[in-house]
Design a protein around this motif. Structure first.
Motif, PDB file in Angstrom:
ATOM      1  N   SER A 132       0.826  -1.222   0.000  1.00 44.38           N
ATOM      2  CA  SER A 132       0.000   0.000   0.000  1.00 44.38           C
ATOM      3  C   SER A 132       0.853   1.262   0.000  1.00 44.38           C
ATOM      4  N   ARG A 139       1.901  -1.049  -6.683  1.00 44.57           N
ATOM      5  CA  ARG A 139       0.657  -0.594  -6.049  1.00 44.57           C
ATOM      6  C   ARG A 139      -0.476  -0.536  -7.065  1.00 44.57           C
ATOM      7  N   HIS A 140      -0.146  -0.160  -8.287  1.00 41.77           N
ATOM      8  CA  HIS A 140      -1.186  -0.038  -9.299  1.00 41.77           C
ATOM      9  C   HIS A 140      -1.760  -1.383  -9.733  1.00 41.77           C
ATOM     10  N   PHE A 142      -2.874  -3.434  -7.666  1.00 39.69           N
ATOM     11  CA  PHE A 142      -3.946  -3.692  -6.685  1.00 39.69           C
ATOM     12  C   PHE A 142      -4.864  -2.471  -6.675  1.00 39.69           C
ATOM     13  N   PRO A 143      -6.026  -2.556  -7.355  1.00 39.16           N
ATOM     14  CA  PRO A 143      -6.836  -1.353  -7.498  1.00 39.16           C
ATOM     15  C   PRO A 143      -7.475  -0.862  -6.204  1.00 39.16           C
ATOM     16  N   ARG A 144      -7.655  -1.711  -5.230  1.00 40.84           N
ATOM     17  CA  ARG A 144      -8.410  -1.286  -4.048  1.00 40.84           C
ATOM     18  C   ARG A 144      -7.647  -1.488  -2.741  1.00 40.84           C
ATOM     19  N   LEU A 145      -6.446  -1.056  -2.716  1.00 39.62           N
ATOM     20  CA  LEU A 145      -5.712  -1.131  -1.458  1.00 39.62           C
ATOM     21  C   LEU A 145      -6.357  -0.208  -0.436  1.00 39.62           C
ATOM     22  N   GLY A 146      -6.320  -0.625   0.819  1.00 39.86           N
ATOM     23  CA  GLY A 146      -7.061   0.107   1.843  1.00 39.86           C
ATOM     24  C   GLY A 146      -6.516   1.484   2.171  1.00 39.86           C
TER      25      GLY A 146
END
Ligand SMILES: Cc1ncc(COP(=O)(O)O)c(C=O)c1O
Length: 383
Positions: A132, A139-140, A142-146
């Motif tokens: 994250s 990082r890109h 993973f579209p929905r990192l918290g």
């Protein structure tokens, strides 16, 4: 297709044995190790004193995290005595990523904030927390990192860059700044001491914490026990792993102030395999080795640094950067760095290549003759 999933660029080098500065393969080849498993084998592989401690180990097979275990307490106390001042508590972890996870969570709980400031292109581990706040490219994926996207600082990390750090911290929504004090994952990039001290001041001014990730730099890699010592900064948290057991067993630790530890205890300190008894025995034996030999070893790292910097500087690959035996050469050409790494392995030398950088992390105990032998291979392969 084999069942085991490995990185795309995994080498066809089947390791069967390690000893000192060398790694031996199933097909009879051997290689001098200028990578040390990325800063794991700082004392060379299979260090006899630690091997003996593990052979003689007669403690419990396992200890449940909710129980007490005297060697855990001994190790925690030994760690807080060698890390920069102010870090009084140690959390158990199984490796570097978990140690960073703990630090990120503790920073969020302690400050009530969720954003982090990082160095552009950084790497702090492969679990979701470190991803994250990590390198943009990963990082890109993973579209929905918290977590909110980190605010990143672009090198060069000098005094002039502090203005950018201040802009990032001014909204007072940053839980922590996290960085490696010598950035092994960016070709051993060395932030200026004034930059490090400036970050510490700015963190204090704007209520953010300072996390130093010493997973790679800890245990002598940069010529000091911890790389924080180069600038004298006092982090609020320190993450360590890798060389903590000299390669004999998995382990990580997060060192914090007492107040931050109290905040983190709202979540707890549970880790099923964090500080397994055998890992703990290896770490205690490693620390005992450092107590007896550390001063001489750090002086040796200084001498070896001069040898490596001089010799690598004549190869015409690019400027050499780093501290101690964390060294990198930016070749300006990714394909060339990969080519050098592959050629070296064929000729009997393990080096790392990340992007256009060839990185060298030889064992700290390397003797001059082995260093020269490896450097001669590097010279041939860089030509
Ligand atoms: C600076 C840094 N932090 C964290 C990690 C993650 O450690 P681990 O692979 O033990 O989870 C690494 C691993 O290379 C690292 O270099």
């Amino acid at each position: 297709m084999p069942a085991l999933v490995q990185s795309k660029n995994a080498e066809g080098f089947e390791v069967v044995r390690t000893e000192g500065c060398r790694v031996f393969a199933a097909d009879g080849r051997s290689a001098i190790d200028f990578q040390s498993g990325w800063c794991v084998g700082n004392l060379g592989w299979s260090r006899p004193e630690i091997e003996r401690a593990l052979r003689d180990f007669d403690g419990p097979a396992y200890v449940y995290p909710g129980h007490r275990y005297a060697p855990w307490e001994e190790l925690a106390q030994a760690l807080v005595e060698i890390v920069p001042p102010g870090l009084r508590r140690a959390f158990r972890a199984t490796g570097g990523s978990e140690a960073v996870e703990i630090a990120l969570q503790a920073a969020m709980l302690h400050t009530g904030r969720a954003r982090f400031v990082t160095i552009e292109g950084c790497y702090h581990g492969n679990t979701l927390g470190p991803h994250s706040i990590g390198d943009n490219e990963t990082r890109h994926l993973f579209p929905r990192l918290g977590l909110p996207a980190p605010r990143t600082i672009r090198p060069p990390l000098d005094e002039a860059r502090l203005a950018q750090v201040e802009t990032a911290l001014k909204p007072r929504d940053v839980a922590a700044v996290i960085l490696e004090p010598v950035i092994c994952n960016l070709g051993a990039l060395v932030p200026e001491p004034a930059f490090m001290r400036g970050i510490q001041d700015l963190c204090r001014r704007y209520g953010a914490l300072l996390i130093l990730d010493e997973v790679a730099t800890g245990f002598g890699r940069t010529g000091r026990m911890f790389a924080a010592e180069h600038s004298g900064v006092q982090p609020d948290m320190l993450t360590i792993a890798k060389a903590i057991t000299a390669g004999f067993a998995p382990m990580g630790a997060t060192l914090t102030s007492s107040a931050i530890a109290e905040s983190m205890l709202k979540v707890g300190a549970y880790s099923t395999y964090g500080w397994h008894p055998r890992s703990t025995a290896a770490a205690l034996a490693n620390l005992a080795w450092w107590r007896d030999n550390g001063e001489a070893l750090l002086a040796h790292v200084g001498a070896m640094n001069r040898l490596f910097v001089t010799r690598v500087g004549t190869l015409g690959l690019g400027p050499v950067q780093g501290e101690g035996l964390a060294l990198g050469v930016a070749t300006g050409d990714e394909a060339q760095a990969e080519r050098i790494k592959a050629r070296c392995l064929k000729e009997g030398l393990i080096v790392a290549a990340e992007g256009d950088v060839v990185s060298l992390f030889p064992p700290l105990v390397i003797d001059e003759a082995t260093a020269e032998e490896g450097l001669a291979i590097l010279q041939r392969c860089a030509a």
